[in-house]
Design a protein around this motif. Sequence first.
Motif, PDB file in Angstrom:
ATOM      1  N   GLY A   6     -35.177 -31.857 -26.233  1.00  0.00           N
ATOM      2  CA  GLY A   6     -35.527 -32.316 -27.569  1.00  0.00           C
ATOM      3  C   GLY A   6     -34.349 -32.222 -28.519  1.00  0.00           C
ATOM      4  N   GLU A   7     -34.606 -32.462 -29.802  1.00  0.00           N
ATOM      5  CA  GLU A   7     -33.557 -32.381 -30.812  1.00  0.00           C
ATOM      6  C   GLU A   7     -33.425 -30.945 -31.309  1.00  0.00           C
ATOM      7  OE1 GLU A   7     -34.208 -35.185 -33.920  1.00  0.00           O
ATOM      8  OE2 GLU A   7     -34.023 -36.938 -32.615  1.00  0.00           O
ATOM      9  N   HIS A   8     -32.204 -30.613 -31.768  1.00  0.00           N
ATOM     10  CA  HIS A   8     -31.924 -29.258 -32.197  1.00  0.00           C
ATOM     11  C   HIS A   8     -31.112 -29.273 -33.482  1.00  0.00           C
ATOM     12  CE1 HIS A   8     -32.567 -29.193 -27.824  1.00  0.00           C
ATOM     13  NE2 HIS A   8     -33.144 -28.034 -28.044  1.00  0.00           N
ATOM     14  N   ASP A   9     -31.323 -28.247 -34.289  1.00  0.00           N
ATOM     15  CA  ASP A   9     -30.568 -28.116 -35.530  1.00  0.00           C
ATOM     16  C   ASP A   9     -29.197 -27.496 -35.294  1.00  0.00           C
ATOM     17  OD1 ASP A   9     -32.754 -28.997 -37.214  1.00  0.00           O
ATOM     18  OD2 ASP A   9     -33.676 -27.047 -36.844  1.00  0.00           O
ATOM     19  N   VAL A  10     -29.165 -26.477 -34.427  1.00  0.00           N
ATOM     20  CA  VAL A  10     -27.942 -25.706 -34.198  1.00  0.00           C
ATOM     21  C   VAL A  10     -27.675 -25.585 -32.710  1.00  0.00           C
ATOM     22  CG1 VAL A  10     -26.789 -23.471 -34.520  1.00  0.00           C
ATOM     23  CG2 VAL A  10     -28.272 -24.378 -36.322  1.00  0.00           C
ATOM     24  N   ILE A  11     -26.422 -25.810 -32.335  1.00  0.00           N
ATOM     25  CA  ILE A  11     -25.959 -25.523 -30.980  1.00  0.00           C
ATOM     26  C   ILE A  11     -25.229 -24.189 -31.010  1.00  0.00           C
ATOM     27  CG2 ILE A  11     -24.323 -26.181 -29.171  1.00  0.00           C
ATOM     28  CD1 ILE A  11     -24.853 -29.107 -29.945  1.00  0.00           C
ATOM     29  N   VAL A  12     -25.623 -23.265 -30.147  1.00  0.00           N
ATOM     30  CA  VAL A  12     -24.937 -21.991 -29.986  1.00  0.00           C
ATOM     31  C   VAL A  12     -24.268 -21.996 -28.623  1.00  0.00           C
ATOM     32  CG1 VAL A  12     -25.185 -19.488 -29.782  1.00  0.00           C
ATOM     33  CG2 VAL A  12     -26.522 -20.737 -31.491  1.00  0.00           C
ATOM     34  N   VAL A  13     -22.951 -21.869 -28.598  1.00  0.00           N
ATOM     35  CA  VAL A  13     -22.187 -21.876 -27.353  1.00  0.00           C
ATOM     36  C   VAL A  13     -21.905 -20.429 -26.956  1.00  0.00           C
ATOM     37  CG1 VAL A  13     -20.114 -22.687 -26.177  1.00  0.00           C
ATOM     38  CG2 VAL A  13     -21.142 -24.071 -28.008  1.00  0.00           C
ATOM     39  N   GLY A  14     -22.551 -19.972 -25.888  1.00  0.00           N
ATOM     40  CA  GLY A  14     -22.402 -18.592 -25.450  1.00  0.00           C
ATOM     41  C   GLY A  14     -23.697 -17.819 -25.635  1.00  0.00           C
ATOM     42  N   SER A  15     -23.914 -16.810 -24.782  1.00  0.00           N
ATOM     43  CA  SER A  15     -25.198 -16.116 -24.777  1.00  0.00           C
ATOM     44  C   SER A  15     -25.073 -14.606 -24.777  1.00  0.00           C
ATOM     45  CB  SER A  15     -26.006 -16.549 -23.547  1.00  0.00           C
ATOM     46  OG  SER A  15     -25.314 -16.215 -22.348  1.00  0.00           O
ATOM     47  N   GLY A  16     -23.883 -14.086 -25.082  1.00  0.00           N
ATOM     48  CA  GLY A  16     -23.661 -12.647 -25.070  1.00  0.00           C
ATOM     49  C   GLY A  16     -24.030 -11.985 -26.385  1.00  0.00           C
ATOM     50  N   ALA A  17     -23.185 -11.071 -26.855  1.00  0.00           N
ATOM     51  CA  ALA A  17     -23.493 -10.301 -28.061  1.00  0.00           C
ATOM     52  C   ALA A  17     -23.635 -11.198 -29.282  1.00  0.00           C
ATOM     53  CB  ALA A  17     -22.406  -9.256 -28.288  1.00  0.00           C
ATOM     54  N   GLY A  18     -22.612 -12.022 -29.541  1.00  0.00           N
ATOM     55  CA  GLY A  18     -22.664 -12.895 -30.705  1.00  0.00           C
ATOM     56  C   GLY A  18     -23.632 -14.049 -30.533  1.00  0.00           C
ATOM     57  N   GLY A  19     -23.597 -14.710 -29.381  1.00  0.00           N
ATOM     58  CA  GLY A  19     -24.495 -15.837 -29.141  1.00  0.00           C
ATOM     59  C   GLY A  19     -25.945 -15.416 -29.101  1.00  0.00           C
ATOM     60  N   GLY A  20     -26.227 -14.267 -28.478  1.00  0.00           N
ATOM     61  CA  GLY A  20     -27.596 -13.768 -28.441  1.00  0.00           C
ATOM     62  C   GLY A  20     -28.118 -13.444 -29.817  1.00  0.00           C
ATOM     63  N   MET A  21     -27.280 -12.775 -30.631  1.00  0.00           N
ATOM     64  CA  MET A  21     -27.692 -12.435 -31.999  1.00  0.00           C
ATOM     65  C   MET A  21     -27.922 -13.696 -32.822  1.00  0.00           C
ATOM     66  SD  MET A  21     -28.429 -10.174 -34.298  1.00  0.00           S
ATOM     67  CE  MET A  21     -27.839  -8.600 -33.654  1.00  0.00           C
ATOM     68  N   ALA A  22     -27.008 -14.677 -32.714  1.00  0.00           N
ATOM     69  CA  ALA A  22     -27.161 -15.920 -33.463  1.00  0.00           C
ATOM     70  C   ALA A  22     -28.443 -16.648 -33.073  1.00  0.00           C
ATOM     71  CB  ALA A  22     -25.946 -16.819 -33.235  1.00  0.00           C
ATOM     72  N   ALA A  23     -28.705 -16.737 -31.783  1.00  0.00           N
ATOM     73  CA  ALA A  23     -29.895 -17.441 -31.317  1.00  0.00           C
ATOM     74  C   ALA A  23     -31.165 -16.778 -31.844  1.00  0.00           C
ATOM     75  CB  ALA A  23     -29.919 -17.488 -29.789  1.00  0.00           C
ATOM     76  N   TRP A  24     -31.210 -15.445 -31.778  1.00  0.00           N
ATOM     77  CA  TRP A  24     -32.416 -14.746 -32.233  1.00  0.00           C
ATOM     78  C   TRP A  24     -32.601 -14.871 -33.735  1.00  0.00           C
ATOM     79  CZ3 TRP A  24     -33.012 -10.154 -35.220  1.00  0.00           C
ATOM     80  CH2 TRP A  24     -34.354  -9.743 -35.331  1.00  0.00           C
ATOM     81  N   ARG A  25     -31.548 -14.631 -34.520  1.00  0.00           N
ATOM     82  CA  ARG A  25     -31.681 -14.704 -35.967  1.00  0.00           C
ATOM     83  C   ARG A  25     -32.081 -16.101 -36.420  1.00  0.00           C
ATOM     84  NH1 ARG A  25     -29.589 -12.148 -39.907  1.00  0.00           N
ATOM     85  NH2 ARG A  25     -31.237 -13.371 -40.879  1.00  0.00           N
TER      86      ARG A  25
END
Length: 565
Positions: A6-25
């Motif tokens: 589907g469509e998305h507002d934000v792309i987060v590249v990476g899934s570690g400390a920073g990417g995980g925090m960004a995705a959750w927030r």
Amino acid sequence: MNAPSGEHDVIVVGSGAGGGMAAWRLAAAGVKVLMLEAGRDYDPYSETPMFNWSREAPLLGGGTPEKDFGYYLASIGGWTLPGEPYVSAEGNEFMWWRSRMLGGRTNHWARNSFRMGPHDFKPYTRDGLGVDWPVSYDEMAPYFDRVEKLIGVYGANDGLENHPDSGPGVLHEPPKPRINELAIKAAANDLGIPCVASRRAVLTKNMGERQACFNATNCGRGCNIGAAFQSTTSLIPWARATGNLEILTNAMVYEVETDRSGKATGVHYIDKISGEHRFIAARVVVLAASACESARILLNSKNAQHPDGVANSSGQVGRNLMDTVGAGIGAQVPALENRPRYNEDGTMGLHLYIPFWDYQRQAAGALDFPRGYHIEIGGQFGEPGIGMGGASGRVDGYGPQVKEDVRRYYGSFIHFSQRGEMIPNEHCYAELDPDQRDAFGIPILRFHYRHTDHEINQTAHFQQNILAIIDRLGGTPTYGTQDDPKDMMAKGGQIIHEVGTARMGDDPATSVLNGSGQSWDVPNLWIMDGAMFASKAHKNPTLTIMALADRSCDHLIEKMRAREI
């Protein structure tokens, strides 16, 4: 098809400390997020061999081409990856460790979570070297509190200079020290050196669905009860539960696309399974691929508006590369021989550590190096390896006497690891190699890296003080006694704390990002990994990455709601 549904507002590249925090927030705020991970999917609940013995694994659990750190460890990736080379410039050597799994390094990191302090955020003001951060400790303190409460950190408030206390009720109770740690503490204290409770992201009490550590297994294997923090048992599942996060694995991002106005329109990536190149559009792009990978993406993103790479009008992308200054010393202590056998696993990592203590003499100019370090200590009863904790190197012969000697020595070995601050210098940076490409056709990185007298003298100070502690214990050094400190120092990148390749600052001419982690050049491009660091304090970077990402998300969410982005 490894493509979004589907469509998305934000792309987060990476899934570690920073990417995980960004995705959750972002997902918790109602933002539709697409996470792209270059590695494979990873399920910590089904793939974590917490109770397996190393003897049950090939090569007694030793490393493999896919898992440098050990067969059972949750560390898919390594120093060298098939089809994904990098090079060091002539006369330089830098080791680039890359994770290739959902959750990245958070699955296997040591969980050491030391706060940066007031000196760390304003180092230039203190000694005239490097640069100050555009944020202060006072601004960051609430985010440190919030992240520590979120992920669960044990420790104690000791009121030490530049080792800030946490807020009331934030920290979990630390585990009791082991015998060897108590011995080191007594010797260090005799010499006027503090040795206090460590801070680690390991639960010592239950937190919702995450259970307290039961002190029995190796944190590096991952933790399927959620006691040891990793994004795959917390941030990512929490974000998925909102219904606002979609994840694509085996998706290697190599370019941020921008339009004629200079704004980011999305990213190009390669489906590593099919080899197909794809583009995904989004309103905002967040890079959290790790410091060097995020820099490579920016440098590869060249176009008419950004001839030197996206967000690189300052020329600082790839520059200011730093890693933790590292060295190690070991010893054998006769007073620890023949101890009664008992379970000494604990939380596996540090229960005590030595924080830097010489700030006052440093400020007075009494030391020949300007920045601090801390010392991680170890040695305990645990699962014997091939070397029996060093015991096999101290025995000879055969038969019952050999067995008795090994038993006597086992548990009597201690070790000390320096983890020090590095000051950015002009000789440390990453650039695109003009000729070589990886198996996916992406230009690779070429590294330049050199330590200076600042780091070398710091290592000499570490060696001098640790040898004094060993002597006070009546021990004998087993390694780390080189005459030249340079010979005992870790190579660049070897400690796996690389940061600084797209630093934040107050001036667009000398920094890549503003104080919120937002690109000066591309307002809808944000970086939320170690690339944004303005300096490399001796504190392990993961806690600060998460606190900065948390703060960045506050600013990003506010701007998105105001339709400024």
